[in-house]
Structures are given as C-alpha cells and as structure tokens.
Design an enzyme around this catalytic site. Sequence first.
Site, mmCIF file in Angstrom:
data_model
loop_
_atom_site.group_PDB
_atom_site.id
_atom_site.type_symbol
_atom_site.label_atom_id
_atom_site.label_comp_id
_atom_site.label_asym_id
_atom_site.label_seq_id
_atom_site.Cartn_x
_atom_site.Cartn_y
_atom_site.Cartn_z
ATOM 1 N N TYR A 168 -2.865 17.301 4.114
ATOM 2 C CA TYR A 168 -1.992 16.378 4.849
ATOM 3 C C TYR A 168 -0.592 16.884 5.138
ATOM 4 C CZ TYR A 168 0.965 14.447 1.072
ATOM 5 O OH TYR A 168 1.896 14.257 0.092
ATOM 6 N N ARG A 196 4.708 10.441 -5.555
ATOM 7 C CA ARG A 196 6.096 10.915 -5.617
ATOM 8 C C ARG A 196 6.919 10.227 -6.699
ATOM 9 N NH1 ARG A 196 4.853 10.653 -0.212
ATOM 10 N NH2 ARG A 196 5.488 8.479 -0.127
ATOM 11 N N HIS A 247 0.829 -1.204 0.000
ATOM 12 C CA HIS A 247 0.000 0.000 0.000
ATOM 13 C C HIS A 247 0.866 1.257 0.000
ATOM 14 C CE1 HIS A 247 -3.190 2.844 1.039
ATOM 15 N NE2 HIS A 247 -2.467 3.245 2.073
ATOM 16 N N GLN A 254 -7.840 14.849 1.968
ATOM 17 C CA GLN A 254 -6.507 14.424 2.420
ATOM 18 C C GLN A 254 -5.387 15.103 1.618
ATOM 19 O OE1 GLN A 254 -6.100 10.161 2.208
ATOM 20 N NE2 GLN A 254 -4.110 10.127 3.236
ATOM 21 N N THR A 268 -3.508 0.047 5.647
ATOM 22 C CA THR A 268 -4.176 -0.643 4.547
ATOM 23 C C THR A 268 -3.386 -1.880 4.127
ATOM 24 O OG1 THR A 268 -4.934 1.508 3.809
ATOM 25 C CG2 THR A 268 -5.193 -0.310 2.267
ATOM 26 N N GLU A 294 -5.917 2.847 -4.803
ATOM 27 C CA GLU A 294 -4.954 1.988 -5.495
ATOM 28 C C GLU A 294 -5.609 1.242 -6.657
ATOM 29 O OE1 GLU A 294 -4.092 0.581 -1.339
ATOM 30 O OE2 GLU A 294 -2.339 -0.210 -2.392
ATOM 31 N N THR A 302 -14.702 5.352 11.139
ATOM 32 C CA THR A 302 -13.941 4.124 10.960
ATOM 33 C C THR A 302 -14.845 3.003 11.448
ATOM 34 O OG1 THR A 302 -11.815 5.220 11.294
ATOM 35 C CG2 THR A 302 -11.879 2.848 11.680
HETATM 36 CA CA CA Z 1 -5.741 3.957 7.424
#
Ligand code: CA
Length: 407
Positions: free
Chosen positions: A237, A137, A128, A233, A342, A356, A250
């Site tokens: 972040y 990146r 992940h 995010q 993950t 992903e 969650t």
């Molecule tokens: Ca997580």
Amino acid sequence: MTDLLRSWVETANTPDTDFPLNNLPYGVFSIDGGKASCGAAIGDKILNLSALEASGRINFDGSLCTGSWNAFMALGKQEWARLREELSTFLVEGSEPQPAYLVAMADAALHMPFAVSEFTDFYAGKHHATNVGTMFRGAENALPPNWLSIPIGYNGRASSVVVSGTPIKRPHGQLKGPNDELPHFAPSSRFDIELEMGAIVGTASQGPITVAEAYDNLFGYVLLNDWSARDIQAWEYQPLGPFQAKATATSISPWIVTAAALEPFRVSTPKRERPQLNYLNEPGPMLYDIALEVALTPNGGNENIICRTNYREMYYSAAQQLAHHTTSGCPMRVGDLLGSGTISGPGKDNRGSLLEISWGGKEPFTLDSGEARSFLEDGDTVTLRGAAEGDGYRVGFGECVGTVMSA
Ligand code: CA
C-alpha cells in the site's frame, strides 16, 4: 415520518418486510435462465417492469426493457420521480390488482442491477480510520493529518464489482510477514470484509458540482462488501494506496434503494472538529439513518452476527464525497459507484471489518461453535443486511451475500 403505504400485494403490508410500497427498490431478474428484466421488489414479489413497459402500460423510452438500470437513470430526475409515482399508483391498495405482472422473488435469479461505469472507494468512517490507524501507527497518530479535511478515496476497478451470491475466490498475492526479509507468493491468509454502503451516480456531470447538486445526482444506494486481503495490502500500500488487495471482488446487494425512498430517513453528518472548507458544507442533512449488520456463517455452521452499526456513523456523506470527487474537474458518469468506506461504530460490537474485530489478529473472536477466528476461512459465508426503520415498516436493502472459495 410517513406511515406504511398499503398495497394490494398483501406481503408488502407486514412490518418486517424489507420491501413495502414505501421502498420500491429496483433490480434486474430472470426466471429459469430466461431474458434479464427490470423489476421492482414489492413484498415477496417482483413487479416485472419490462413487461409493463412492453405492454404499453408505462412508457420510459424503452429503458425498462434493457435489462439494466443505466438507460433509465440517464433519463433524469424528473423521470425517476414519474416512475416512482406511477408504480405507487399501480400498486397501492384500492387500485385494481394485476397479479399477472408479478413473479415470486423466490423463483427469480437476481443479476447486477446496473453496469458499473467506474468504481471509487472512500475511507470516510471515522471509527474505522481511527481503529486501523491506531493498529498501524499508534493512538497518537491514528488519523492522518488530512483526514478531517478530505474525504479520502482511491480509484478502484469497476470490473471487480459483482452481485450478491457470486462466489468469492481467495486471492493469491505477494505476502511478507514482519520478520520475513523478502516477500513470497501465496494465497492470502488474512482475507477480510468491509461493511460499506454504495452510492450510485444517476446523473452525469462535467466539472465541479456543489454538494447540493451531488445529492440530486445520486440515484440510490446498495449494500457493499469490499473484500480485502490484509496481508497483500500491508506490503503493497505504500506509497500509492490499495491495489491488488482490493481488486479480487466487491459485492453489492441486488436491489437499488432509491434516494427518494430514503428521504424520510435523512440525518446530518457528525459535528466537525475542525472548520470544514466551504465547498464541502451540506445545505441540509444528506446522510441516512440505516441500521446495518454483518453475519458470518462458517461452512455447515450457524449464523453469527459479528457487527451491528449504522450508516449515520459516516463522517462524510456520499453527496460530500461526490462533490469532492468533481473538484479536480473529474467527469462523473451514469452508473459510477462510490463506496462509503468501512462503517464502524464507537463500540467493539460495531466494527465493520474482521481486521478491527480481531484487532489485526491479536484478539481472535469466538464463534458460537467455540471456534476462534481472526480472518475468513474457506467456506465462510458473509451476509450484510440493512434497513431504515420507519413507524410500523422498514425500508430494507435485502441481503448482500458472498461465500469464500479456496484459492
Ligand atoms: Ca473499502
């Protein structure tokens, strides 16, 4: 590998049940809006442990009459073993059947099995981290320089943890596209899942503990879906990590599968590519072989399995994560929840997030209806499943389900 342990509860003796006698996971349930009771899953039934303790057949200081597992966890490891032994004796084939203490799981509402004291989420899946890093990146710098040395994590919100079945409302937030000069405020359009395991701290600690001590302090495990708003995010972040992108909800599965039940399925973490600092070394295998899958069901549509992977893909075990968490002297409490990070595998079919699977939205995937998808739509239901496979039986986690509601 042990064999199936047979019970007088017939439905617990089939190879496909998640809840044979080998498992005995713990949860909290109610019937018809009544009082919340502690229970253990056995086949398609729940053994009412609150009723068992109230009747004096078992005695755990009244902790099983509290409608939550925190008080029982606080009794300590010896009592954990004693309850498991007494329940195994009570339910084993050959003991006198006592169906009065059983309820049908189909008739029960399942609740949060414990009060989450604090929630920490890690980033410990190498596939992940590599996939996400490659997207953001480039392949050269996919893993941050610290990743192979540190179980990276952040302090999340205990208040956001909900039990399976709780509807998930799409969040609003600050969003900024690559060509926008300034952010705007709107519902997330890149709302996502993360397939994880949650480890539950059952014994408090004060100050640093070893990996072996950390392993002993973990009470059990649940499936965990860390709902994530990728567009929120991306903008928020840096430099301090996730905040509102991870604060919506969650979800966890309602049954705590104990470390004791997973004992036959222990496996080692993958080989290290860089010498690991001594304090993170494991004295034995502390990860588990648990097959995992993610299903996506659009509103009114069919279930699509979009990921198959295994908990053994993790680079760091929960015991290593917990030991690392305490290095600073950070006190850990009964009921602390640690998200694994993950859990993706090496292949395209083993990716534990839509980020992903759709490669950041650049490679949409196709549902069985022909519909193309990158992220979650309103009305989508996401179901996580997991089980350790024994010889002729399985130690399963049940399901962790959530449906996305409009913002
Ligand atoms: Ca997580």
